[in-house]
Motif scaffolding. Sequence first.
Motif, PDB file in Angstrom:
ATOM      1  N   GLY A 184     -15.501 -49.559  21.182  1.00 55.42           N
ATOM      2  CA  GLY A 184     -15.061 -49.287  19.822  1.00 55.42           C
ATOM      3  C   GLY A 184     -14.579 -50.584  19.192  1.00 55.42           C
ATOM      4  O   GLY A 184     -15.222 -51.626  19.346  1.00 55.42           O
ATOM      5  N   VAL A 185     -13.457 -50.538  18.503  1.00 59.31           N
ATOM      6  CA  VAL A 185     -12.924 -51.747  17.871  1.00 59.31           C
ATOM      7  C   VAL A 185     -12.289 -52.623  18.943  1.00 59.31           C
ATOM      8  O   VAL A 185     -11.461 -52.155  19.729  1.00 59.31           O
ATOM      9  CB  VAL A 185     -11.889 -51.393  16.791  1.00 59.31           C
ATOM     10  CG1 VAL A 185     -11.392 -52.655  16.102  1.00 59.31           C
ATOM     11  CG2 VAL A 185     -12.498 -50.444  15.764  1.00 59.31           C
ATOM     12  N   VAL A 186     -12.693 -53.896  18.972  1.00 57.97           N
ATOM     13  CA  VAL A 186     -12.242 -54.823  20.005  1.00 57.97           C
ATOM     14  C   VAL A 186     -11.501 -55.984  19.345  1.00 57.97           C
ATOM     15  O   VAL A 186     -11.881 -56.443  18.256  1.00 57.97           O
ATOM     16  CB  VAL A 186     -13.434 -55.352  20.835  1.00 57.97           C
ATOM     17  CG1 VAL A 186     -12.955 -56.278  21.957  1.00 57.97           C
ATOM     18  CG2 VAL A 186     -14.231 -54.181  21.412  1.00 57.97           C
ATOM     19  N   VAL A 201      -4.877 -52.292  13.375  1.00 56.20           N
ATOM     20  CA  VAL A 201      -5.659 -51.229  14.004  1.00 56.20           C
ATOM     21  C   VAL A 201      -5.568 -51.380  15.525  1.00 56.20           C
ATOM     22  O   VAL A 201      -5.762 -52.482  16.051  1.00 56.20           O
ATOM     23  CB  VAL A 201      -7.135 -51.308  13.556  1.00 56.20           C
ATOM     24  CG1 VAL A 201      -7.981 -50.267  14.293  1.00 56.20           C
ATOM     25  CG2 VAL A 201      -7.237 -51.122  12.050  1.00 56.20           C
ATOM     26  N   PRO A 202      -5.271 -50.308  16.269  1.00 52.08           N
ATOM     27  CA  PRO A 202      -5.274 -50.403  17.737  1.00 52.08           C
ATOM     28  C   PRO A 202      -6.647 -50.859  18.236  1.00 52.08           C
ATOM     29  O   PRO A 202      -7.671 -50.288  17.850  1.00 52.08           O
ATOM     30  CB  PRO A 202      -4.971 -48.965  18.182  1.00 52.08           C
ATOM     31  CG  PRO A 202      -4.280 -48.339  17.013  1.00 52.08           C
ATOM     32  CD  PRO A 202      -4.901 -48.963  15.795  1.00 52.08           C
ATOM     33  N   ARG A 203      -6.649 -51.881  19.067  1.00 51.66           N
ATOM     34  CA  ARG A 203      -7.917 -52.452  19.513  1.00 51.66           C
ATOM     35  C   ARG A 203      -7.894 -52.717  21.016  1.00 51.66           C
ATOM     36  O   ARG A 203      -6.872 -53.093  21.573  1.00 51.66           O
ATOM     37  CB  ARG A 203      -8.201 -53.766  18.762  1.00 51.66           C
ATOM     38  CG  ARG A 203      -8.405 -53.610  17.274  1.00 51.66           C
ATOM     39  CD  ARG A 203      -8.615 -54.951  16.581  1.00 51.66           C
ATOM     40  NE  ARG A 203      -7.387 -55.748  16.566  1.00 51.66           N
ATOM     41  CZ  ARG A 203      -7.332 -57.021  16.161  1.00 51.66           C
ATOM     42  NH1 ARG A 203      -8.431 -57.626  15.756  1.00 51.66           N
ATOM     43  NH2 ARG A 203      -6.196 -57.670  16.170  1.00 51.66           N
ATOM     44  N   MET A 204      -9.038 -52.548  21.644  1.00 47.47           N
ATOM     45  CA  MET A 204      -9.196 -52.853  23.061  1.00 47.47           C
ATOM     46  C   MET A 204      -9.391 -54.365  23.224  1.00 47.47           C
ATOM     47  O   MET A 204      -9.925 -55.034  22.334  1.00 47.47           O
ATOM     48  CB  MET A 204     -10.407 -52.095  23.611  1.00 47.47           C
ATOM     49  CG  MET A 204     -10.661 -52.292  25.099  1.00 47.47           C
ATOM     50  SD  MET A 204     -12.023 -51.251  25.705  1.00 47.47           S
ATOM     51  CE  MET A 204     -11.267 -49.620  25.642  1.00 47.47           C
ATOM     52  N   SER A 205      -8.997 -54.892  24.358  1.00 45.05           N
ATOM     53  CA  SER A 205      -9.235 -56.311  24.621  1.00 45.05           C
ATOM     54  C   SER A 205     -10.664 -56.518  25.103  1.00 45.05           C
ATOM     55  O   SER A 205     -11.285 -55.620  25.682  1.00 45.05           O
ATOM     56  CB  SER A 205      -8.263 -56.827  25.682  1.00 45.05           C
ATOM     57  OG  SER A 205      -8.598 -56.307  26.961  1.00 45.05           O
ATOM     58  N   ALA A 206     -11.187 -57.708  24.856  1.00 40.08           N
ATOM     59  CA  ALA A 206     -12.529 -58.038  25.324  1.00 40.08           C
ATOM     60  C   ALA A 206     -12.591 -57.993  26.845  1.00 40.08           C
ATOM     61  O   ALA A 206     -13.609 -57.580  27.424  1.00 40.08           O
ATOM     62  CB  ALA A 206     -12.927 -59.417  24.813  1.00 40.08           C
ATOM     63  N   GLY A 227     -13.963 -46.848  25.791  1.00 43.35           N
ATOM     64  CA  GLY A 227     -12.830 -46.157  25.223  1.00 43.35           C
ATOM     65  C   GLY A 227     -12.927 -44.646  25.232  1.00 43.35           C
ATOM     66  O   GLY A 227     -12.044 -43.968  24.699  1.00 43.35           O
ATOM     67  N   VAL A 228     -13.975 -44.092  25.822  1.00 43.55           N
ATOM     68  CA  VAL A 228     -14.152 -42.633  25.857  1.00 43.55           C
ATOM     69  C   VAL A 228     -13.633 -42.111  27.189  1.00 43.55           C
ATOM     70  O   VAL A 228     -14.240 -42.368  28.235  1.00 43.55           O
ATOM     71  CB  VAL A 228     -15.634 -42.243  25.657  1.00 43.55           C
ATOM     72  CG1 VAL A 228     -15.817 -40.731  25.803  1.00 43.55           C
ATOM     73  CG2 VAL A 228     -16.109 -42.703  24.283  1.00 43.55           C
ATOM     74  N   GLU A 229     -12.522 -41.399  27.153  1.00 42.13           N
ATOM     75  CA  GLU A 229     -11.908 -40.911  28.379  1.00 42.13           C
ATOM     76  C   GLU A 229     -12.750 -39.834  29.047  1.00 42.13           C
ATOM     77  O   GLU A 229     -12.914 -39.824  30.270  1.00 42.13           O
ATOM     78  CB  GLU A 229     -10.509 -40.355  28.064  1.00 42.13           C
ATOM     79  CG  GLU A 229      -9.762 -39.821  29.269  1.00 42.13           C
ATOM     80  CD  GLU A 229      -9.445 -40.892  30.304  1.00 42.13           C
ATOM     81  OE1 GLU A 229      -9.377 -40.549  31.502  1.00 42.13           O
ATOM     82  OE2 GLU A 229      -9.267 -42.082  29.926  1.00 42.13           O
ATOM     83  N   ASN A 230     -13.293 -38.915  28.252  1.00 44.65           N
ATOM     84  CA  ASN A 230     -14.063 -37.799  28.791  1.00 44.65           C
ATOM     85  C   ASN A 230     -15.553 -38.143  28.794  1.00 44.65           C
ATOM     86  O   ASN A 230     -16.246 -37.996  27.788  1.00 44.65           O
ATOM     87  CB  ASN A 230     -13.809 -36.540  27.958  1.00 44.65           C
ATOM     88  CG  ASN A 230     -14.501 -35.313  28.527  1.00 44.65           C
ATOM     89  OD1 ASN A 230     -15.218 -35.398  29.521  1.00 44.65           O
ATOM     90  ND2 ASN A 230     -14.300 -34.171  27.897  1.00 44.65           N
TER      91      ASN A 230
END
Length: 259
Positions: A184-186, A201-206, A227-230
């Motif tokens: 998603g958004v990184v 915006v909440p973002r994941m790290s690379a 980022g998809v848990e399920n």
Amino acid sequence: MSKLALVTGATSGIGRAFAERLAADGYDLVIVGRRAERLAEFAAAHPEVAVRTVAADLSTPEGIGAVAEICAAEPLTMLVNNAGVAHYMPLAELPAEKAAELVSVKVLAPTMLTRAAVGGMQARGEGTIINVAGMIAFGGPAPHAQMPRRAVYGGSLAYLVAMSQTLSAELEGTGVTVQVVCPGVVATEFHERQGLDLSMVPRMSAADVVTASLRGLDLGETVCAPGVENAHLLDEVFNADLAAFGAQGPDLATRYRNA
């Protein structure tokens, strides 16, 4: 035997994180990007592995051709097609040159580099191809109020998903693995270069994206969604795709016969 990975878009963001992780795992590297000074900086910081730097613009035929030659000539263990541009805007407002750049970088370049690398991987009986797409690939049905229109960008990522899935099936039993990563958004420079401020915006790290990708390979995932848990949600999407594909017939569907 030494392991060799080629990573495009390696000067920042997810590409740099892939290069960092692979260097730490003992891979020799071919790193590709537009900014020669950043490539040289990375190579100087990683004397523990062999790093070949290739300054190339994958929006041009010359850049794609030069890197494809390397993919065909070198015994790559892994190819990471990560290079990207965004150009978020409605199609009618997207300048022709930006549309061409986007399709070249996210569709043509991964196709031609993969084509160049896959024959050698098959001959050696091993290899991994990772295509970096994004969750926008699944966002086509979203209404305008939910997602800004970016038809070419979304379409290019959807192409990478479909190509990766189909190629994975094509290469079954050859020892060559294909994966498409859909974050998603990184938190990278990617959006900043488009003039977008996503700092709130909440973002994941690379680095987490790379962790998910490499773990996903261990899990046998062709489509990795960090980022998809399920994960069953993805299974439902793909099962629905196959159900629609298998339900087609030679007769015109009833809904089209009644005017």
